[in-house]
Design an enzyme around this catalytic site. Structure first.
Site, PDB file in Angstrom:
ATOM      1  N   ASP A   1       0.815  -1.214   0.000  1.00 50.10           N
ATOM      2  CA  ASP A   1       0.000   0.000   0.000  1.00 50.10           C
ATOM      3  C   ASP A   1       0.845   1.259   0.000  1.00 50.10           C
ATOM      4  O   ASP A   1       0.313   2.353  -0.158  1.00 50.10           O
ATOM      5  CB  ASP A   1      -0.943   0.001   1.209  1.00 50.10           C
ATOM      6  CG  ASP A   1      -2.311   0.539   0.871  1.00 50.10           C
ATOM      7  OD1 ASP A   1      -2.720   0.419  -0.300  1.00 50.10           O
ATOM      8  OD2 ASP A   1      -2.978   1.079   1.762  1.00 50.10           O
TER       9      ASP A   1
ATOM     10  N   ASP B   1     -11.696  -5.389  10.718  1.00 43.52           N
ATOM     11  CA  ASP B   1     -11.800  -6.844  10.778  1.00 43.52           C
ATOM     12  C   ASP B   1     -13.036  -7.280  11.560  1.00 43.52           C
ATOM     13  O   ASP B   1     -13.796  -8.148  11.112  1.00 43.52           O
ATOM     14  CB  ASP B   1     -10.528  -7.439  11.389  1.00 43.52           C
ATOM     15  CG  ASP B   1     -10.062  -6.670  12.619  1.00 43.52           C
ATOM     16  OD1 ASP B   1     -10.807  -5.793  13.085  1.00 43.52           O
ATOM     17  OD2 ASP B   1      -8.961  -6.956  13.117  1.00 43.52           O
TER      18      ASP B   1
END
Length: 1170
Positions: A441, A873
């Site tokens: 990223d 998550d």
């Protein structure tokens, strides 16, 4: 420019894949799949500065040999003009199988870039790293060039990377030139002798293809038509843009079959008439089962191991007893007020009421703990043993895509990430079914070259692991094992092989660790060269004029002498962390379908791998596009980009995500997780969560980094309800569950004890039947049949991606080898070869990772990883459970994965702060469990509610930690007198807590020390990070102040001097202030209370003992925190003493000023306490 057959792609330094259609609103290039036009291969050139530009007219003239004049109006049109030469006797298309193989070799050696308002380029990489690439699957692998003058194409190569030379004179020739030579007489250009074999199929083995019947009208089968599918076409389904033939309709409704690989079985009455047996009979559209399924003895892949009743029944009974005692105690406390200190009594009662609620929310989900076991032998027997439907014994296991995420090579060392990649590539799973995607990223060249080095070293490491059954398959961890490495090794050459691999790994580490300096030196050298050239051109143009200083942006250069398209070391426009193009590089191309065994003494492989499969799984580097003005959504956005790109390139029906510092410790972990997905009822499992295990933690686990109470108690207990929560890493997902579809046969739960006492519900037969027929369902649609025309609104405008969804759903089904298996697939369906990569596929992958792709779609809202929380998550797992999916907790005998955890106190507090802040965000969002659907069980709802509420306990916990000190300062206590009733309640509550802890230790397998460390850090985190999280969460909700966190630094893994050096480093943070103040105030209060009691005329020892007991209880919990402040040798920063002393004195004096002692309290006769 491009051959008519599409197989002989001639290219110079780079090729450009340009989109042919543009939207009229914003000029955005549409995805190739979205408009139906496949990307066209055109060409570009690299300038001396390393940038890519389209060929100019002069360049094209010189390349094509044109000397005529061209008008300016036609010049621009000519740049993107695509000529297709019709097939003639002199121009015949290349064989499709050979063409596909040649194109795959081109794709695997090209770096693809593109994104918003830019074309997609494919830059051919002559070299990826400074060292030589030896494995034939690797990008930039060594290969010969064609010897024909004017041709720079690569010579044909086999699966080992060796040149394929059709003549005995070993004249090097590429596929295009060989075809031309055959047409012009069949003579070798080198020795002039005729070729013995004049067909490409004889020179290069043709790739096996599926035995599908051809579509009507003689139309060629497209890439998507060669894939499996299970959904019947509908009028609204996106159609192939040929205009003449609906390929989707033919694919989904054809009566052709290829054994049991077809999605539709013959009816029961057709099984005996040739429909079964893998012969490929006609389809009746029924759902009967072949006879061979019912004749085999059926064995389950998994077993549920219940906790012994001798442990679980007393455990549940104690919970009920403690619940009743708590209720009676709180009622007694409310009735019996302390009139002398109402404020003290009021604060204590409010805190105790909250603690009781918090304990209840934490304890209720623990009523149904379970253990599970898998049977890998049964998995191998069902999926990898020769059967009538799979005579060759090819693996019938579904494909698996592994996601590894990293963002900053400064905080996440490339060596750690490289070791994680190596452990994945060496895992014990069918090589052709495994793909690994690395998400960078940060777009850093350092990560890119580190991955390339890892791919190169895998050439030796992976076969070595397979040959000698190495565990663990992370080289850093393996070579640092403290046990005897030669134990239980039977091969005579193991010692020699290990020493050679160890030497190669040491060199590999040197190369990885020197990459930053190597990249910097290379970039400086190229930059100096460009400055000299620019100055020379400036002087030539300026002549006698004054020459100004040349300013050229300092670029970061790749090993082949071109600009890195990602983030530069010195950021520049379009080359910064938040502003760079999308990048995809296939580091290791997909392996062949059949095993490829090594040879002894082969060049590049000094070890004997003659009995070892040397193939490597596909490895892909991905860096999504980032542009200013677009919200990148941190890790969740990166994971969603991987979901889309992997769906286009490999489309594994299952996805496993790992953090860059979590490696595969058990090489069979993937198989263990697949046992649950492929077992009966596995089609309703959304994900399999593995426990997190950590290395490099101090032996005493001072800050509860192992977190075993959560992973071995709470998660096992949740496994008995609907399954554990998703914790961010080490999780095996079903792809269609991430896509937001509902599970088959989903139920609604209305009872509050449905996990322990399930209730049978009557369901209409027609409803069940419709659910069985329907492959993909979403709760957002009321139609029984899914309307495919709505898919672009949910998933974007990529037809590649949309067409891959039903394929992933079918391939993820368990085997229908038992009457009880619902929604299954026939054996042998996944033994077919997978498609080769082509340029249009990778170009489509570039399109789906662009920054604009998610606009006006449901990615991050209902599809993929969910946005809006720093703990994406937990929210993602909650959404799956809310749709009715189940999850499973897979605890293996040998740890599945291992990672690192921050052992430094400050880093640990910041980690807990991030988790707690995410929980507060969840509580104030629509993901609050109070708003859950009826598909979620009551106890699962309680567990998720506790996830959002637990940080608020910090408010009451801090107040309660100050109560003992306030009691000692004031000479009062929370009760008027320590009578028998109060002490009895206190004793029973304490004893039941201890007995529950013992029973939890019994059925979970944790130790008493781990349980106590967890209790200690619960108070440390509750009085520091949790309080800050509540304040930050409230600021975000009320004032809209966004919260940002930095990455937790990972250990580089090569610190040999002191493994626990970080443990003793004291880094000041404001989170330390509350615990320090609590400790100092309680210590001062003990001294004050003890002095007052000794020198008072009427000592009240009972109140002193009560206050001192609770103060020591607080201090005992804060002991690890105090020890962490001491550092290695008791060196505490001066600022700690200054702040704590000032705050403690201030609070003490403030209390004395508010409530001064009575004047008749004499201390020592003449001394009066102020």
């Amino acid at each position: 420019m491009a051959s008519s057959g599409g197989g002989g792609l001639r290219h110079s330094n780079s090729s450009r894949l340009s989109r042919m259609s543009y939207s009229g609103e914003d000029g955005r290039a549409q995805a190739p799949g979205g408009g139906g036009d496949r990307p066209m291969v055109t060409f570009a050139r690299r300038t001396h500065s390393g940038r890519y530009v389209s060929y100019s007219r002069d360049d094209l003239d010189s390349e094509l040999g044109n000397s005529g004049d061209m008008s300016p109006e036609s010049g621009q049109e000519f740049l993107n003009y695509h000529v297709t030469i019709p097939a003639t006797p002199d121009n015949q298309p290349m064989d499709p199988a050979i063409s596909a193989r040649v194109e795959e070799q081109y794709v695997s050696n090209s770096l693809f870039t593109g994104g918003f308002n830019s074309v997609t380029r494919a830059h051919l990489m002559d070299k990826v790293i400074e060292s030589e690439a030896s494995h034939p699957q690797m990008a930039g692998a060594k290969g010969s060039s064609c010897a024909i003058n004017g041709c720079d194409a690569k010579v044909m190569s086999d699966e080992r990377g060796d040149d394929i030379l059709p003549c005995e004179c070993d004249f090097k020739i590429c596929a295009d030139c060989f075809a031309d030579a055959v047409k012009n007489g069949g003579a070798c250009p080198g020795c002039k002798d005729p070729y013995k074999a004049t067909e490409l199929d004889d020179v290069v083995g043709a790739r096996p293809t599926l035995s599908l019947p051809p579509p009507p009208g003689g139309l060629p089968a497209s890439r998507m038509e060669r894939r499996l599918s299970i959904m019947r076409s509908q009028k609204a389904m996106t159609r192939s843009q040929t205009g003449d033939w609906d390929h989707n309709r033919w694919l989904f409704e054809t009566k052709g079959t290829y054994g049991y690989g077809n999605a539709i079985w013959p009816k029961e009455n057709e099984v005996d008439n040739g429909g079964g047996g893998g012969g490929g009979g006609g389809l009746g559209g029924g759902d009967g089962q072949p006879a061979e399924f019912t004749s085999k003895p059926w064995r389950p892949l998994t077993r549920k191991l219940k906790i012994p009743a001798g442990v679980l029944s007393p455990y549940r009974l104690l919970i009920l007893i403690r619940m009743a005692v708590l209720g009676l105690f709180l009622a007694w406390r409310i009735k019996h007020k302390n009139e002398d200190a109402m404020w003290l009594w009021g604060m204590s009662v409010v805190c105790e009421l909250w603690f009781g609620l918090s304990w209840l929310l934490d304890q209720l989900p623990k009523l149904c703990p379970v253990n599970r076991a898998t049977d890998l032998a049964v998995l191998k027997d069902k999926f990898e043993t020769p059967t009538p439907s799979n005579p060759n014994g090819r693996s019938d296991l579904p494909g698996l895509d592994i996601f590894v995420s990293t963002a900053d090579p400064e905080k996440e060392p490339p060596l750690v990430t490289a070791n994680t990649i190596l452990s994945i590539l060496a895992a014990d799973y069918p090589v052709e079914k495994l793909s690994c995607y690395v998400s960078d990223d940060g777009g850093a060249l350092l990560t890119f070259e580190a991955m390339a080095e890892a791919a190169s070293f895998a050439n030796m490491w992976v076969p070595f692991c397979r040959k000698h059954d190495i565990e663990p398959r992370n080289p850093e961890s393996y070579f640092n094992l403290k046990r005897d490495p030669y134990k239980n090794k039977v091969r005579s050459d193991f010692v020699k092989d290990r020493r050679r691999v160890k030497r190669e790994y040491d060199e590999f580490k040197v190369r990885i660790n020197s990459l930053p300096d190597s990249i910097r030196r290379r970039s400086d050298a190229y930059h100096a060269r460009e400055e000299i050239k620019a100055m020379k051109r400036q002087r030539e143009a300026a002549l006698d004029d004054v020459v100004e200083a040349v300013k050229i942006p300092k670029a970061t250069w790749m090993a082949d002498g071109t600009h890195w398209p990602g983030t530069w070391i010195q950021p520049s426009a379009e080359h910064a962390r938040g502003d760079h193009a999308g990048i995809i590089q296939v580091m290791l191309k997909p392996p062949s379908d059949d095993p490829l065994y090594g040879t002894s003494g082969e060049e590049g492989r000094p070890l004997d791998f003659t009995e070892v499969d040397i193939r490597l799984p596909m490895l892909v580097y991905v860096s999504r596009e980032k542009r200013p003005g677009y919200d990148h959504n941190k890790k969740a956005g990166a994971m969603n980009a991987l979901v889309r790109s992997s769906a286009v390139m490999s489309n594994g029906p299952f996805i496993l995500n790992l953090d860059c510092d979590h490696y595969v410790y058990n090489s069979q972990a993937f198989r263990e997780g697949m046992c649950f997905m492929m077992d009966r009822g596995g089609d309703r499992i959304g994900y399999v969560q593995f426990p997190q295990r950590f290395e490099g933690i101090d032996p005493s686990d001072r800050y509860a980094n192992h977190n075993t109470v959560f992973f071995d108690v709470n998660m096992r207990a949740l496994d008995g309800i609907m399954g554990p929560v998703y914790v961010g890493t080490g999780c095996l997902f079903r792809r269609i569950a991430l896509y937001g579809f509902d599970p088959p046969r989903s139920k609604e739960h209305s009872g509050c004890c449905s996990c322990c006492f399930p209730q049978r519900r009557k369901v209409k037969t027609s409803t069940v039947a419709s659910e069985e027929r329907q492959a993909l369902r979403m709760a957002d649609f009321d139609d029984e049949e899914m309307n495919m025309s709505q898919f672009p609104k949910k998933f974007g405008n990529s037809n590649f991606l949309i067409n891959s969804i039903p394929i992933a759903e079918f391939q993820g089904r368990p085997l229908a080898d038992h009457p009880g298996v619902k929604n299954g697939r026939p054996p042998g369906a996944l033994t077919v070869p997978r498609d080769l990569l082509d340029a249009s596929t990778v170009a489509e992958a570039i399109s789906v990772i662009s920054c604009w792709y998610e606009d006006k779609t449901e990615w991050g809202q209902r599809v993929g990883w969910i946005y809006g929380s720093v703990t994406e998550d937990v929210v993602t797992g909650y959404r799956m459970h809310n749709r009715g999916w189940k999850s499973v907790y897979c605890v293996t005998k040998r740890d599945a994965f291992r990672g690192t955890a921050p052992i430094n106190l400050t880093d640990r507090l910041h980690q807990v702060l991030r988790w707690a802040t995410g929980s507060v965000e969840i509580f104030f969002s629509r993901n609050n469990a109070l708003l859950a659907s009826r598909k979620m069980k009551f106890l699962q709802r309680i567990a998720y509610l506790n996830v959002g509420i637990y940080p608020f306990t910090s408010i009451f916990l801090i107040v309660y930690c100050f109560l003992p000190a306030l009691s000692l300062f004031s000479g009062q206590f929370i009760v008027r007198t320590l009578n028998v009733t109060f002490l009895t309640y206190l004793l029973v509550i304490t004893l039941t807590m201890c007995m529950l802890a013992v029973l939890e230790i019994k059925w979970s397998g944790i130790s008493l020390e781990e349980w106590w460390r967890n209790e200690q850090f619960w108070l440390i985190g509750g009085t520091s990070a949790h309080l800050a999280a509540v304040l930050q969460g409230l600021l975000k909700v009320i004032a809209g102040i966004e919260i940002s966190f930095t990455l937790t630094s990972k250990s580089g893994g090569d610190e040999a001097d002191d493994e626990f050096a970080d443990l003793y480093i004291v880094k000041w943070t404001s989170l330390m202030i509350p615990p320090i103040v609590i400790m100092m105030v309680n210590l001062i209060a003990i001294a004050v209370g003890f002095s007052r009691t000794i020198y008072s005329e009427i000592p009240q020892w009972s109140k002193l003992l009560g206050g001192v007991f609770f103060s020591f209880w607080v201090l005992a919990h804060l002991y690890p925190f105090a020890k962490g402040l001491m550092g290695r040798r008791g060196r505490t920063p001066t600022i700690v003493f200054v702040w704590s002393g000032l705050l403690a004195i201030t609070i003490s004096l403030l209390w004395v000023a508010i409530n001064p002692p009575s004047q008749n309290s004499q201390i020592g006769g003449s001394f009066t306490f102020p």
